[in-house]
Scaffold this motif. Structure first.
Motif, mmCIF file in Angstrom:
data_model
loop_
_atom_site.group_PDB
_atom_site.id
_atom_site.type_symbol
_atom_site.label_atom_id
_atom_site.label_comp_id
_atom_site.label_asym_id
_atom_site.label_seq_id
_atom_site.Cartn_x
_atom_site.Cartn_y
_atom_site.Cartn_z
ATOM 1 N N VAL A 163 5.789 -43.576 -6.556
ATOM 2 C CA VAL A 163 6.874 -42.728 -7.073
ATOM 3 C C VAL A 163 8.151 -43.550 -7.236
ATOM 4 C CG1 VAL A 163 8.273 -40.653 -6.672
ATOM 5 C CG2 VAL A 163 5.841 -40.637 -6.091
ATOM 6 N N LEU A 164 8.432 -44.424 -6.277
ATOM 7 C CA LEU A 164 9.614 -45.290 -6.359
ATOM 8 C C LEU A 164 9.548 -46.141 -7.632
ATOM 9 C CD1 LEU A 164 12.205 -46.167 -4.907
ATOM 10 C CD2 LEU A 164 10.857 -47.870 -3.676
ATOM 11 N N GLU A 168 11.872 -44.985 -12.790
ATOM 12 C CA GLU A 168 12.495 -45.552 -14.001
ATOM 13 C C GLU A 168 11.525 -45.623 -15.185
ATOM 14 O OE1 GLU A 168 15.613 -45.988 -13.954
ATOM 15 O OE2 GLU A 168 15.953 -45.905 -11.782
ATOM 16 N N ASN A 169 10.296 -45.191 -14.964
ATOM 17 C CA ASN A 169 9.280 -45.325 -16.015
ATOM 18 C C ASN A 169 9.275 -44.090 -16.904
ATOM 19 O OD1 ASN A 169 6.971 -45.597 -17.568
ATOM 20 N ND2 ASN A 169 5.718 -46.375 -15.885
ATOM 21 N N ILE A 174 8.784 -36.502 -13.061
ATOM 22 C CA ILE A 174 8.612 -35.988 -11.698
ATOM 23 C C ILE A 174 9.172 -34.566 -11.659
ATOM 24 C CG2 ILE A 174 9.145 -36.347 -9.255
ATOM 25 C CD1 ILE A 174 9.693 -39.372 -10.073
ATOM 26 N N ALA A 175 8.342 -33.609 -11.273
ATOM 27 C CA ALA A 175 8.758 -32.198 -11.235
ATOM 28 C C ALA A 175 8.634 -31.685 -9.805
ATOM 29 C CB ALA A 175 7.894 -31.370 -12.184
ATOM 30 N N ILE A 199 14.494 -36.397 -5.518
ATOM 31 C CA ILE A 199 14.165 -37.742 -6.003
ATOM 32 C C ILE A 199 14.938 -37.968 -7.307
ATOM 33 C CG2 ILE A 199 12.267 -39.187 -6.878
ATOM 34 C CD1 ILE A 199 10.368 -37.373 -5.109
ATOM 35 N N PRO A 200 15.595 -39.113 -7.462
ATOM 36 C CA PRO A 200 16.324 -39.375 -8.716
ATOM 37 C C PRO A 200 15.413 -39.217 -9.944
ATOM 38 C CG PRO A 200 16.816 -41.059 -7.090
ATOM 39 C CD PRO A 200 15.726 -40.216 -6.505
#
Length: 281
Positions: A163-164, A168-169, A174-175, A199-200
């Motif tokens: 996830v990290l 940026e991908n 991410i929901a 999460i950003p």
């Protein structure tokens, strides 16, 4: 008797009732208490006739993991599923007492383990009782060991390091299935001491947007809602508090025709408990 085949991730209580005596049918009760609920269990526990308790927390989670509801290894899952009497030609229907809360987690676990002939009971136990279909008090089953085999599908699960990397991908969206209040840290997390926020680059997608009275909205509505959330048809990564309600979104996405989706297993509990990870509010 030919094995019973399920063509949709969702079945109705009427369908289940009409197939109740099929020898290949396995009914799993996946009820767990809601983490945000303050109520204790009300009244005596009953279950759908012939149901087997699928213990998400004590049996089908890694008890040595630091965070709740962590998936088992494929080998352990296979072992535990066999102990429940599950076979490769079984047809599984899973439900929970709340209608649509923890049962999709079990549906997702079996997808992760490569088993497709499983569906969630739409509206679950409340609807079954309303129709006065047969119920019974829970009892200890000693089923004959099954021959269930795992065909692990690693693309269906994400871990913190994934996830990290994917934040940026642009290929991923991410929901987050938690309430908007928890997402924006305007209400406290139910787990004591856990930081609030999200999460950003994630979006808020509370499960209340796709569930009405314990029942998933229609396939047509789900298509519209998921399209609106994800107009560019990115690969979904679903997150929540600890991996339970993220699976509700995964089920909704599947019905809406979004096939590329994964669940972040540790979800917010792991993210917010891990040092040096970025958090937005």
């Amino acid at each position: 008797m030919m094995s019973l085949k399920i063509n949709s991730p969702l079945v109705s209580v009427d369908w289940l009732f009409s197939n109740l005596e099929n020898e290949h049918l396995i009914i799993l009760d996946a009820t767990i208490p809601k983490v945000t609920s303050k109520e204790e269990g009300i009244g005596e526990k009953h279950q759908i006739k012939n149901a087997i308790f699928f213990d998400i927390q004590a049996v089908f989670s890694d008890k040595n993991a630091p965070f709740p509801n962590t998936i088992l290894s494929p080998k352990e899952f296979e072992e535990k599923a066999q102990e429940l009497g599950i076979n490769n030609n079984s047809c599984i229907v899973v439900y929970d007492d709340l209608g649509m809360y923890s049962s999709p987690r079990v549906w997702w676990l079996f997808q992760l383990m490569g088993f497709k002939n499983i569906a969630v009971l739409n509206d679950g136990f409340p609807e079954w009782k309303k129709k006065e279909y047969p119920i019974e008090k829970p009892f200890s089953h000693q089923p004959k060991r099954g021959n269930f085999r795992v065909d692990y599908q690693p693309q269906k699960v994400k871990f913190t390091e994934d996830v990290l990397k994917e934040i940026e991908n642009d290929k991923f969206l991410i929901a987050d299935a938690r309430s908007k209040g928890r997402f924006y840290a305007t209400e406290p997390e139910p787990r004591k001491g856990l930081k609030g926020g999200h999460i950003p680059n994630s979006i808020s997608f509370p499960i209340t947007e796709i569930i009405v009275d314990g029942k998933l909205k229609s396939a047509k509505d789900l298509k519209e809602i998921f399209k609106e959330k994800n107009p560019k048809n990115k690969d979904f990564i679903f997150s929540c508090g600890s991996g339970i309600t993220a699976a509700v979104l995964a089920l909704g996405a599947e019905i809406a025709g979004f096939k590329n989706h994964a669940v972040y297993d540790g979800s917010w509990t792991e993210w917010a408990s891990t040092e040096n990870l970025p958090i937005e509010k």
